[in-house]
Structures are given as structure tokens and as C-alpha cells.
Design a protein around this motif. Structure first.
Motif, short mmCIF file in Angstrom:
data_model
loop_
_atom_site.label_atom_id
_atom_site.label_comp_id
_atom_site.label_asym_id
_atom_site.label_seq_id
_atom_site.Cartn_x
_atom_site.Cartn_y
_atom_site.Cartn_z
N GLN A 4 103.36 -69.01 46.36
CA GLN A 4 103.26 -70.19 45.59
C GLN A 4 102.23 -71.28 46.04
O GLN A 4 102.08 -71.50 47.30
CB GLN A 4 104.66 -70.78 45.29
N SER A 5 101.51 -71.96 45.18
CA SER A 5 100.44 -72.81 45.28
C SER A 5 100.98 -73.81 46.29
O SER A 5 100.46 -74.38 47.34
CB SER A 5 99.87 -73.62 44.04
N ASP A 373 93.54 -73.37 43.09
CA ASP A 373 93.73 -74.76 43.17
C ASP A 373 92.52 -75.40 43.66
O ASP A 373 91.95 -75.03 44.67
CB ASP A 373 95.04 -75.14 43.85
N HIS A 374 91.87 -76.35 42.83
CA HIS A 374 90.76 -77.14 43.21
C HIS A 374 90.98 -77.77 44.60
O HIS A 374 89.86 -77.86 45.26
CB HIS A 374 90.41 -78.04 42.17
N GLY A 375 92.06 -78.32 44.71
CA GLY A 375 92.39 -79.21 45.95
C GLY A 375 92.24 -78.36 47.06
O GLY A 375 91.73 -78.62 48.17
N ASP A 376 92.91 -76.96 46.99
CA ASP A 376 92.86 -76.00 48.12
C ASP A 376 91.47 -75.66 48.36
O ASP A 376 91.13 -75.31 49.66
CB ASP A 376 93.62 -74.92 47.57
N SER A 377 90.63 -75.50 47.36
CA SER A 377 89.40 -75.07 47.61
C SER A 377 88.52 -75.94 48.54
O SER A 377 87.67 -75.59 49.40
CB SER A 377 88.50 -74.90 46.19
N ALA A 378 88.72 -77.24 48.23
CA ALA A 378 88.23 -78.38 49.14
C ALA A 378 88.62 -78.47 50.25
O ALA A 378 87.59 -78.70 51.54
CB ALA A 378 88.43 -79.63 48.21
N ARG A 379 90.08 -78.19 50.59
CA ARG A 379 90.57 -78.12 51.75
C ARG A 379 90.10 -76.99 52.81
O ARG A 379 89.63 -77.10 54.00
CB ARG A 379 92.22 -78.01 51.80
N LEU A 380 89.65 -75.87 52.24
CA LEU A 380 89.37 -74.67 52.96
C LEU A 380 88.01 -74.89 53.21
O LEU A 380 87.43 -74.68 54.50
CB LEU A 380 89.39 -73.68 52.05
#
Length: 437
Positions: A4-5, A373-380
Motif C-alpha cells: 500500500q502507498s 504517488d507524486h510525493g513518492d516520485s519526488a522522494r525517489l
């Protein structure tokens, strides 16, 4: 099956916190310099694009494709001053050219021979440039090109594209910059032929110009399709509007820029960055009938002032850059080197099933996080940026890579090996990232 996200975000956030803390611990002197700078500049910053959380590195020297920061760490420079540093650092050729011009007298208060030679070199290079004018930045070049188009057409509307960047006063990211020049902008989706055709069908008689990057640089290295750029050429020609190619970045794609590689010739072209040989530079040029509107001998001449437009130091550096570095052979080799690197990165991400993609063309590319998730893309992306810096490889926090002529096979192989090691050690984190569409 992806977890899950919320779980993914938690695992990713923890990994990011750990590598960011190591970044803070390693770079105490950069932090101290930012604190010092903050007393005299807002946020310690005078160039917004260089800011990255929690604080940017301060560099103290560079040689070839190597950088050294204030804390004594060395890096392979894969950013190349956001495409402007195509020469590498500390070029003896450019140093000698600037020194000779300086010794011959600076700010000569009139026309000079350097500007003539540089203009000859550039007009011979770009298919669209019959005549040109110099200025001091790509921003200025684009502002003047738009102004010229509006005056020449007696129209007001300026067509630009989402995520486009044409300088600090012409930027069209997620939210249009509040400092943008007050033109009547029509902002279209990039690489969308149907949207462009619909706008011209509705308002073609009001459109002064289309300002477009053949590849969006700050917009994530999105490459415009040939069909899209050709449609813009046809639409502007049919409606009497002016087509402006912003080749401030893409001029490095070959001796005649991306326009020559594509065989699509705009009415006006803007360039900047590396054609100043490491000094502040801008230039706009195009069809004789348009550019002659700036001829000061005309009674109705359009004025274009600028104390440093033809300053001898930049002109001399530009000549040396064009003659020694920016040759067809060297630019084609750099283009091929970048294509090969991007291909190898794509293969590496695919092989490791890593949540990253890479876009771009030639020697300019952008790594992106690839999560649902856009936030996870930025974190990656931040995770990769910190991890690769820790291993001695420097690129922009937004993922931008711009190879310089000084970057060789040793540096590229080292970077790919470092990326592979990071991907391998982060496999558990990546397995929890939701990548579903």
C-alpha cells in the motif's frame, strides 16, 4: 504485488531521512557558508534554480569534469552548469582568449572587431540566422525576440507551452511565475498538435509568435516530436505569426542546433549559455526581413540597448569557444555519448526493476522517480540525488544531467557502477513502492 502507498511512503521516507542526515553530517562547511550568506542575501541565495533542500553544496574549485566542495569532497560533475558548462572547468583556451582581450582593453565604448567575428561564426552555423543581435543572457534574448515579433506583426498574443522555460521572466511551470513579463500568453500543452491547431483556428489572426523549446529543458527534458514542431512551422507560416525556437540548451545538439538536425527552420532563434565561453551571453537572430527592423539607420528602427551586449571579454571567449570546442565533430560526438549514456541508464533501471525513468536527447537528460504517488516520485529522485552525491557524482536535485566535453568513458562507467550499487542496496525500499498507474 506492490504494498500500500502509505507503507511505501513510510519506507521511502525513512531511507530518505537517513541519507539526508548523512548529507548534513558530511557538509558542515556548506551549511556554515549558507548561514553566512543568509545575512546578506535572501535565503543565502541569488539564483533560485540552485536551491535544494536541506541546503545546497558550496563548491570552491573545478578542473576538467571534477569539482571540489567546501568540505573537501570531490565529485564528477555531471551537471555542467545546467548545460552552460559544456567545456569543463578551467579551460586554458578560454582563459587565454579572455586574458588577451583584457590586455587589449575592455569596454571600448564602441563597435569592436570581436563582435564581427563572433557574429560571422554564428550566422554561418544556424540555418535560421541571416542577421543577429547580441545581449547578455538567454532571458534577454527571448524577451527581445518576443518584442520584435509583436512589433513586426502588430499583434499581441504570445503562444508558449506548459512547463516551458525561457528565462527568469518567461517561465511556465506548474504555476506561471509571478515575475513573468506581462504579455498576453496563450499556454498550451507541449507536444500537442491538436491543441495548437485548435488555437490557431480560433485566434490565428491575433497571434504574434510561438515561443518553443525543441526540447523542454527545465520542464524535465521532454523532447518535442518532429510532427509537433513541423506543425508549429506550418501554422505560423499560414497565419503570419513568427516561430521562435529557444535553442539556448538544444544548440549543443549539433553544429546548427536541433533545427538543423530536424530540418525545421524557425523565423527567429535564441541562444545563450555556452556560446559566451563561460561568461554571461545571449543572442537572437533570424530572417533578414525581421532582424532589419533593428537596423539603427532606419527612421523607424526598434531600439535594443545594453552596455555589455558586445563586451570584448564575452565576444573573445565566444569566438574561442566556437572555434575550438563547439565544432561539428565534437558536438556530434557529445550527442552520441549522451545517447549511449541514456540508453545504458534505461537498461539499468529496467534490469534492476527500479522505479526510475530517464528522458532527454543527446547530452542532456533528466532522471525521474516513477511512483504512482507524486510525493513518492519526488522522494525517489531526492534519494538518488543524495546517494549518488555521497558516491562522488553530482547532478541537479531535479534530476538534470548535462554532459560536458570533459566527461569521458571512465566517468560514465563509474557513474553507472555507482548507480547500480545504489539500486542494489535500495532494492527492499523499491519493492514497497507503488508503481501502479
Amino acid at each position: 504485488m506492490a504494498m500500500q502507498s502509505g507503507v511505501a511512503s513510510s519506507a521511502l521516507a525513512t531511507a530518505l531521512e537517513e541519507v539526508e542526515q548523512r548529507y548534513r553530517d558530511r557538509n558542515a562547511e556548506s551549511w556554515a557558508l549558507l548561514e553566512r550568506a543568509s545575512a546578506v542575501m535572501p535565503g543565502g541565495n541569488t539564483r533560485s534554480s540552485l536551491w535544494s533542500d536541506p541546503f545546497p553544496l558550496y563548491f570552491v574549485s573545478g578542473e576538467g569534469c571534477r569539482l571540489k566542495d567546501a568540505d573537501g569532497h570531490s565529485y564528477v560533475d555531471l551537471l555542467g552548469e545546467f548545460t552552460a558548462g559544456i567545456f569543463g572547468h578551467s579551460s586554458a583556451v578560454l582563459k587565454d582568449a579572455v586574458s588577451a582581450a583584457h590586455a587589449n582593453g575592455i569596454n571600448l565604448s564602441s563597435h569592436n572587431t570581436y563582435e564581427v567575428r563572433l557574429a560571422e561564426l554564428l550566422t554561418a552555423r544556424f540555418p535560421s540566422m541571416d542577421l543577429l543581435r547580441f545581449c547578455n543572457s538567454g532571458t534577454e534574448a527571448n524577451l527581445m525576440a518576443v518584442a520584435l515579433a509583436k512589433i513586426a506583426t502588430s499583434r499581441e498574443r504570445v503562444v508558449v507551452f506548459e512547463k516551458g522555460y525561457h528565462g527568469g521572466l518567461l517561465t511556465f511551470g506548474a504555476a506561471s511565475a509571478k515575475v513573468n513579463a506581462p504579455h498576453k500568453f496563450e499556454i498550451l500543452p507541449y507536444d500537442d498538435v491538436d491543441a495548437a491547431r485548435a488555437l490557431f483556428a480560433a485566434k490565428g489572426a491575433e497571434i504574434a509568435c510561438v515561443l518553443v523549446e525543441p526540447m523542454q529543458g527545465a520542464g524535465g527534458c521532454r523532447v518535442g516530436s518532429r510532427a509537433f514542431l513541423a506543425a508549429l512551422r506550418d501554422l505560423t507560416a499560414e497565419s503570419g505569426a513568427v516561430l521562435i525556437f529557444d535553442e539556448v540548451q538544444t544548440a549543443r545538439m549539433g553544429e546548427g542546433g536541433l533545427q538543423k538536425r530536424l530540418g525545421i527552420i524557425p523565423d527567429l532563434t535564441t541562444i545563450g549559455k555556452f556560446f559566451g565561453g563561460g561568461l554571461g551571453f545571449g543572442c537572437f537572430g533570424g530572417r533578414r526581413g525581421l532582424m532589419e527592423r533593428l537596423d539603427p539607420r532606419r527612421p523607424d528602427a526598434i531600439s535594443h540597448a545594453g552596455t555589455f551586449n558586445n563586451n570584448t571579454l564575452t565576444m573573445a571567449a565566444g569566438i574561442a569557444a566556437a572555434e575550438h570546442y563547439l565544432t561539428a565533430e565534437k558536438l556530434d560526438a557529445l550527442f552520441d555519448r549522451g545517447e549511449a549514456l541514456r540508453s545504458r541508464l534505461e537498461a539499468l533501471f529496467a534490469d534492476r526493476k527500479a522505479p526510475y525513468t530517464v528522458t532527454g536527447l543527446g547530452s542532456i537528460m533528466n532522471i525521474h522517480g516513477a511512483a504512482a504517488d507524486h510525493g513518492d516520485s519526488a522522494r525517489l529522485l531526492k534519494l538518488a540525488h543524495f546517494a549518488l552525491a555521497e558516491r562522488g557524482y553530482y547532478f541537479a536535485s531535479r534530476g538534470l544531467i548535462a554532459l560536458s566535453l570533459a566527461v569521458g568513458d571512465t566517468e560514465i562507467d563509474g557513474f553507472l557502477n555507482a548507480m547500480a550499487a545504489f539500486l542494489d542496496e535500495s532494492a527492499a525500499v523499491f519493492s514497497s513502492v507503488d508503481r501502479s498507474a
